[in-house]
Design a protein around this motif. Structure first.
Motif, PDB file in Angstrom:
ATOM      1  N   VAL A  38       0.859  -1.188   0.000  1.00 30.32           N
ATOM      2  CA  VAL A  38       0.000   0.000   0.000  1.00 30.32           C
ATOM      3  C   VAL A  38       0.899   1.244   0.000  1.00 30.32           C
ATOM      4  O   VAL A  38       1.583   1.530   0.989  1.00 30.32           O
ATOM      5  CB  VAL A  38      -0.916  -0.029   1.245  1.00 30.32           C
ATOM      6  N   ASP A  39       0.908   1.972  -1.115  1.00 29.53           N
ATOM      7  CA  ASP A  39       1.824   3.099  -1.301  1.00 29.53           C
ATOM      8  C   ASP A  39       1.166   4.419  -0.920  1.00 29.53           C
ATOM      9  O   ASP A  39       0.249   4.887  -1.593  1.00 29.53           O
ATOM     10  CB  ASP A  39       2.265   3.160  -2.772  1.00 29.53           C
ATOM     11  N   VAL A  40       1.693   5.034   0.125  1.00 34.79           N
ATOM     12  CA  VAL A  40       1.168   6.310   0.609  1.00 34.79           C
ATOM     13  C   VAL A  40       2.147   7.424   0.202  1.00 34.79           C
ATOM     14  O   VAL A  40       3.318   7.386   0.568  1.00 34.79           O
ATOM     15  CB  VAL A  40       0.996   6.286   2.139  1.00 34.79           C
ATOM     16  N   PRO A 145      11.211   6.705  -5.844  1.00 36.29           N
ATOM     17  CA  PRO A 145       9.801   6.538  -5.501  1.00 36.29           C
ATOM     18  C   PRO A 145       8.933   7.693  -6.009  1.00 36.29           C
ATOM     19  O   PRO A 145       9.388   8.828  -6.123  1.00 36.29           O
ATOM     20  CB  PRO A 145       9.815   6.492  -3.965  1.00 36.29           C
ATOM     21  N   GLY A 146       7.669   7.366  -6.274  1.00 35.76           N
ATOM     22  CA  GLY A 146       6.714   8.379  -6.701  1.00 35.76           C
ATOM     23  C   GLY A 146       5.718   7.867  -7.735  1.00 35.76           C
ATOM     24  O   GLY A 146       4.580   8.321  -7.764  1.00 35.76           O
ATOM     25  N   PHE A 147       6.158   6.918  -8.549  1.00 35.53           N
ATOM     26  CA  PHE A 147       5.300   6.465  -9.639  1.00 35.53           C
ATOM     27  C   PHE A 147       5.483   4.977  -9.903  1.00 35.53           C
ATOM     28  O   PHE A 147       6.582   4.449  -9.706  1.00 35.53           O
ATOM     29  CB  PHE A 147       5.630   7.232 -10.931  1.00 35.53           C
ATOM     30  N   GLY A 148       4.407   4.336 -10.352  1.00 33.04           N
ATOM     31  CA  GLY A 148       4.512   2.959 -10.823  1.00 33.04           C
ATOM     32  C   GLY A 148       5.026   2.948 -12.254  1.00 33.04           C
ATOM     33  O   GLY A 148       5.098   3.986 -12.917  1.00 33.04           O
ATOM     34  N   GLY A 149       5.403   1.771 -12.717  1.00 36.06           N
ATOM     35  CA  GLY A 149       5.740   1.591 -14.123  1.00 36.06           C
ATOM     36  C   GLY A 149       7.081   2.146 -14.560  1.00 36.06           C
ATOM     37  O   GLY A 149       7.324   2.310 -15.757  1.00 36.06           O
ATOM     38  N   GLN A 150       7.995   2.442 -13.620  1.00 38.67           N
ATOM     39  CA  GLN A 150       9.315   2.952 -13.998  1.00 38.67           C
ATOM     40  C   GLN A 150      10.288   1.792 -14.240  1.00 38.67           C
ATOM     41  O   GLN A 150      10.056   0.661 -13.825  1.00 38.67           O
ATOM     42  CB  GLN A 150       9.870   3.850 -12.892  1.00 38.67           C
ATOM     43  N   ILE A 175      12.023  -5.636  -2.149  1.00 43.05           N
ATOM     44  CA  ILE A 175      12.452  -4.881  -3.332  1.00 43.05           C
ATOM     45  C   ILE A 175      11.230  -4.187  -3.904  1.00 43.05           C
ATOM     46  O   ILE A 175      10.175  -4.810  -4.062  1.00 43.05           O
ATOM     47  CB  ILE A 175      13.050  -5.827  -4.396  1.00 43.05           C
ATOM     48  N   ASP A 176      11.365  -2.903  -4.205  1.00 43.29           N
ATOM     49  CA  ASP A 176      10.206  -2.123  -4.658  1.00 43.29           C
ATOM     50  C   ASP A 176      10.573  -1.278  -5.863  1.00 43.29           C
ATOM     51  O   ASP A 176      11.374  -0.343  -5.751  1.00 43.29           O
ATOM     52  CB  ASP A 176       9.705  -1.246  -3.500  1.00 43.29           C
ATOM     53  N   GLY A 177       9.962  -1.632  -7.001  1.00 41.51           N
ATOM     54  CA  GLY A 177      10.104  -0.821  -8.202  1.00 41.51           C
ATOM     55  C   GLY A 177      10.647  -1.604  -9.386  1.00 41.51           C
ATOM     56  O   GLY A 177      11.738  -2.171  -9.312  1.00 41.51           O
ATOM     57  N   ALA A 197       5.364  -5.652  -6.681  1.00 39.79           N
ATOM     58  CA  ALA A 197       5.187  -5.478  -8.127  1.00 39.79           C
ATOM     59  C   ALA A 197       3.821  -4.859  -8.379  1.00 39.79           C
ATOM     60  O   ALA A 197       2.805  -5.397  -7.936  1.00 39.79           O
ATOM     61  CB  ALA A 197       5.319  -6.817  -8.857  1.00 39.79           C
ATOM     62  N   GLY A 198       3.818  -3.718  -9.038  1.00 36.98           N
ATOM     63  CA  GLY A 198       2.572  -3.017  -9.344  1.00 36.98           C
ATOM     64  C   GLY A 198       2.137  -3.292 -10.766  1.00 36.98           C
ATOM     65  O   GLY A 198       1.285  -4.141 -11.032  1.00 36.98           O
ATOM     66  N   SER A 199       2.775  -2.591 -11.708  1.00 32.49           N
ATOM     67  CA  SER A 199       2.361  -2.716 -13.108  1.00 32.49           C
ATOM     68  C   SER A 199       2.505  -4.148 -13.621  1.00 32.49           C
ATOM     69  O   SER A 199       1.651  -4.618 -14.389  1.00 32.49           O
ATOM     70  CB  SER A 199       3.163  -1.737 -13.978  1.00 32.49           C
ATOM     71  N   ALA A 200       3.542  -4.867 -13.188  1.00 33.09           N
ATOM     72  CA  ALA A 200       3.767  -6.223 -13.709  1.00 33.09           C
ATOM     73  C   ALA A 200       2.695  -7.207 -13.247  1.00 33.09           C
ATOM     74  O   ALA A 200       2.504  -8.249 -13.866  1.00 33.09           O
ATOM     75  CB  ALA A 200       5.153  -6.723 -13.306  1.00 33.09           C
TER      76      ALA A 200
HETATM   77  C1  DX5 Z   1       6.988   3.477  -6.239  1.00 27.72           C
HETATM   78  C2  DX5 Z   1       6.145   2.623  -5.313  1.00 27.72           C
HETATM   79  C3  DX5 Z   1       6.070   1.223  -5.788  1.00 27.72           C
HETATM   80  C4  DX5 Z   1       5.369   1.082  -7.109  1.00 27.72           C
HETATM   81  C5  DX5 Z   1       5.933  -0.062  -7.837  1.00 27.72           C
HETATM   82  O1  DX5 Z   1       7.118   4.738  -5.728  1.00 27.72           O
HETATM   83  O2  DX5 Z   1       6.688   2.614  -4.007  1.00 27.72           O
HETATM   84  O3  DX5 Z   1       5.492   0.365  -4.808  1.00 27.72           O
HETATM   85  O4  DX5 Z   1       3.992   0.892  -6.982  1.00 27.72           O
HETATM   86  O5  DX5 Z   1       5.359  -0.074  -9.103  1.00 27.72           O
HETATM   87  P1  DX5 Z   1       5.992  -0.913 -10.281  1.00 27.72           P
HETATM   88  O6  DX5 Z   1       6.028  -2.346  -9.855  1.00 27.72           O
HETATM   89  O7  DX5 Z   1       5.069  -0.647 -11.415  1.00 27.72           O
HETATM   90  O8  DX5 Z   1       7.386  -0.370 -10.502  1.00 27.72           O
END
Ligand code: DX5
Ligand code: ZN
Length: 225
Positions: A38-40, A145-150, A175-177, A197-200
């Protein structure tokens, strides 16, 4: 919750439908998610805004696994109790978020949650060396950090350094990102056990058609199995 180092997949709801978190969480758990990440974000520590403790409390009843709250906010301390009261299992704060991360981690534990500490790509492993007796999780950011899909940034040597620094302590390495089938094996081999993993995970699926979530999770698992 018993500690183990078997690799876990933690889908980030940053890539889910923001108008439908409850159903998205239930769908992705039914498709094999181990934890829910959960990304705040506050628009200050990172250049994006998501949501706060009220949303966390609202989604909590939909999470059967583990609620892993990643705070990309500064300051952290005034909000710890609210996120703990929302039912977070893990609350992770950034080592870069303020001058008193040690106090922050103590306060997370005192509030009844499991403390985690996150490191931006530009921060060395040594920044958490004096904090390891306070934490249950170290999060290595493999994107800024800040965006998904990088795109994934290789942090293999940092992960290995942390794994050796942690030794036998019951501390997860997350691991995040940019985690995807092509990057998952390198981080697991280096010593990570929680893969955000978000986008994946969320690509190609929906609450109405959640099978792709399961296919995506299995593809990541297959990469390190
Ligand atoms: C980035 C967030 C991540 C993000 C990962 O700032 O902390 O948790 O959602 O997204 P993906 O897996 O798309 O890189
Ligand atoms: Zn995150």
């Amino acid at each position: 919750m018993t500690f183990d180092r078997t690799p876990k997949i933690a889908p980030s709801i940053l890539s889910a439908d923001f108008a439908n978190f409850g159903a998205e969480i239930e769908a992705v758990e039914a498709q094999g998610a181990d934890w829910i990440h959960v990304d705040v974000m506050d628009g200050h520590f990172v250049p994006n805004i998501t949501f706060g403790p009220t949303t966390c409390a609202a989604i909590r009843p939909h999470i059967k696994t583990v609620m892993d709250v990643h705070l990309m906010i500064a300051p952290v301390d005034p909000f710890i109790q609210a996120f703990a009261d929302a039912g977070a299992d893990f609350i992770t704060a950034h080592v870069e978020a303020g001058p008193h991360i040690h106090r922050t981690l103590q306060a997370i534990r005192a509030a009844g949650a499991r403390p985690g500490v996150a490191l931006n790509p530009g921060t060395p492993a040594s920044a958490v060396e004096e904090l390891l007796d306070l934490v249950d999780l170290v999060c290595v950011m493999t994107v800024n950090p800040g965006f998904g899909g990088q795109s994934f940034i290789d942090m293999t040597s940092k992960i290995k350094a942390l794994r050796s620094m942690i030794g036998d302590r019951p501390i997860h390495i997350e691991i995040d990102g940019g985690v995807a089938p092509g990057t998952a094996k390198s981080v697991v081999d280096a010593g990570a056990d929680v893969l955000v993993a978000g986008s994946a995970v969320f690509k190609g699926g929906s609450v109405q058609d959640p099978t792709p979530y399961g296919d995506n999770i299995r593809a990541i698992r297959a990469a390190f199995a």
